[in-house]
Motif scaffolding. Structure first.
Motif, PDB file in Angstrom:
ATOM      1  N   GLY A  17       1.286   7.996  -7.429  1.00  0.00           N
ATOM      2  CA  GLY A  17       0.056   8.719  -7.125  1.00  0.00           C
ATOM      3  C   GLY A  17       0.097   9.549  -5.857  1.00  0.00           C
ATOM      4  O   GLY A  17      -0.949   9.924  -5.328  1.00  0.00           O
ATOM      5  N   VAL A  18       1.287   9.854  -5.356  1.00  0.00           N
ATOM      6  CA  VAL A  18       1.399  10.678  -4.149  1.00  0.00           C
ATOM      7  C   VAL A  18       1.516  12.140  -4.570  1.00  0.00           C
ATOM      8  O   VAL A  18       2.464  12.511  -5.267  1.00  0.00           O
ATOM      9  N   GLU A  19       0.583  12.946  -4.149  1.00  0.00           N
ATOM     10  CA  GLU A  19       0.587  14.367  -4.495  1.00  0.00           C
ATOM     11  C   GLU A  19       1.109  15.189  -3.320  1.00  0.00           C
ATOM     12  O   GLU A  19       0.570  15.119  -2.214  1.00  0.00           O
ATOM     13  N   PHE A  20       2.168  15.937  -3.575  1.00  0.00           N
ATOM     14  CA  PHE A  20       2.777  16.767  -2.533  1.00  0.00           C
ATOM     15  C   PHE A  20       2.326  18.209  -2.681  1.00  0.00           C
ATOM     16  O   PHE A  20       2.151  18.724  -3.792  1.00  0.00           O
ATOM     17  N   PRO A  76       0.798  -1.245   0.000  1.00  0.00           N
ATOM     18  CA  PRO A  76       0.000   0.000   0.000  1.00  0.00           C
ATOM     19  C   PRO A  76       0.823   1.284   0.000  1.00  0.00           C
ATOM     20  O   PRO A  76       0.282   2.346  -0.327  1.00  0.00           O
ATOM     21  N   PHE A  77       2.130   1.226   0.357  1.00  0.00           N
ATOM     22  CA  PHE A  77       2.967   2.426   0.255  1.00  0.00           C
ATOM     23  C   PHE A  77       3.012   2.941  -1.182  1.00  0.00           C
ATOM     24  O   PHE A  77       3.203   4.138  -1.415  1.00  0.00           O
ATOM     25  N   ILE A  78       2.892   2.036  -2.156  1.00  0.00           N
ATOM     26  CA  ILE A  78       3.053   2.434  -3.554  1.00  0.00           C
ATOM     27  C   ILE A  78       1.805   2.163  -4.380  1.00  0.00           C
ATOM     28  O   ILE A  78       1.814   2.363  -5.593  1.00  0.00           O
ATOM     29  N   LYS A  79       0.726   1.714  -3.746  1.00  0.00           N
ATOM     30  CA  LYS A  79      -0.496   1.392  -4.472  1.00  0.00           C
ATOM     31  C   LYS A  79      -1.548   2.437  -4.137  1.00  0.00           C
ATOM     32  O   LYS A  79      -2.121   2.429  -3.056  1.00  0.00           O
ATOM     33  N   LYS A  80      -1.779   3.326  -5.065  1.00  0.00           N
ATOM     34  CA  LYS A  80      -2.655   4.478  -4.814  1.00  0.00           C
ATOM     35  C   LYS A  80      -4.059   4.065  -4.405  1.00  0.00           C
ATOM     36  O   LYS A  80      -4.688   4.698  -3.561  1.00  0.00           O
TER      37      LYS A  80
END
Length: 304
Positions: free
Chosen positions: A287-290, A251-255
């Motif tokens: 998919g991580v938005e900063f 889940p760290f890399i699965k949006k």
């Protein structure tokens, strides 16, 4: 001088610790065992936040926050991903013998063993981040009772590359072939030994409180608690590690299945502008938005 004998693992033997000025646990008048005794067992090794915990926070999607702090000399990255929240009913009416047969805390100890495997010096995570010179420190921390899994990167020379190296390692291990190449029985045995050694050492330093804690959790005393831990740790297999990885690390890399919170803190005097740095962070395939957050916007809520 007090001598404590505890079971050794994975070898079949015993280890003795000498404790100076230790508190002797007084003998109990009535040993709490017998066929007619059915204790109430409160799970001691939980995997998730207690009901009503204010530290367990879920998000609709992964979120990244970038802060610039004037007092920092190097950059830091912190990642939190929620595990789960425990149900309100966590008390089980069953004997110790009945409970230990089912190994109910298997997920808890599998996740602990996996953290030891990935955290070890020369392991995959440290080689990916520290070995490439992206950051000095990196570690995986399991905050079970607070309901989340954390990854912390300290003294980062390039926090974006350090975070990217962590993501790539998790992504690589999704492949069963790569998993089998990098995670083996030797590493699992080493993780068992390290965990049990640290656990026994910590217990030896605080005998009376540990014994009381064990009894409040439904054990007859510290001896049963040690046996509980040992049975679980020795039962963990590579398949258990794989299951823990797929369930809690992917889940760290699965949006679609994560609500991870990322915080990246950098010094204020940086060569790269804040906008350019955030743009680099957002150039990821996970998919991580900063977003940039100005500390002044939080005043007077917090003071740093």
């Amino acid at each position: 001088m007090q001598i404590i004998t505890v079971p050794d693992s994975p070898c079949q033997g015993t280890v003795q610790y000498r404790v100076k000025n230790g508190t002797t646990t007084p003998p109990r008048k009535r040993r709490r065992t017998g066929a007619d005794y059915s204790p109430v067992m409160v799970p001691l090794f939980t995997l998730g936040a207690r009901p009503g915990s204010t530290r367990y926070v879920t998000l609709d999607a992964p979120l990244g926050i970038h802060l610039t702090l004037p007092n920092l000399q190097t950059s830091y990255v912190g990642v939190q991903i929620p595990l789960k929240q425990l149900p309100k009913t966590t008390v089980v009416h069953a004997s110790f013998e009945e409970r230990i047969k089912t190994l109910p805390d298997r997920d808890h100890f599998a996740l602990r063993m996996l953290a030891h495997v990935l955290n070890r010096t020369g392991g995959l995570i440290k080689n990916a981040v520290r070995g490439r010179g992206y950051a000095y420190g990196v570690g995986i921390h399991t905050h079970y009772d607070e309901g989340y899994l954390g990854v912390y990167i300290s003294h980062a020379v390039d926090p974006q590359k350090a975070l990217g190296a962590f993501w790539e390692t998790i992504d690589m291990l999704q492949s069963e072939e790569k998993w089998n190449e990098n995670i083996d029985e030797f590493q699992l045995n080493a993780a068992r030994s390290i965990y049990l050694l640290r656990f026994y050492t910590d217990v030896a330093e605080t005998l009376a409180p540990e014994d009381a804690s064990a009894m409040f959790s439904g054990f007859t005393g510290l001896e049963q608690r040690l046996l509980w831990v040992r049975r679980h740790v020795e039962a963990i297999t590579l398949a258990d590690l794989r299951h823990a990885f797929i369930q809690y690390y992917v889940p760290f890399i699965k949006k679609s299945s994560t609500s991870a919170l990322y915080i990246v803190a950098t010094p204020q005097a940086a060569e790269e502008s804040g906008a350019d740095f955030v743009a680099r962070l957002n150039n990821n395939q996970y998919g991580v938005e900063f977003k940039a957050l100005e500390m002044s916007a939080l005043d007077p809520i917090i003071r740093i």
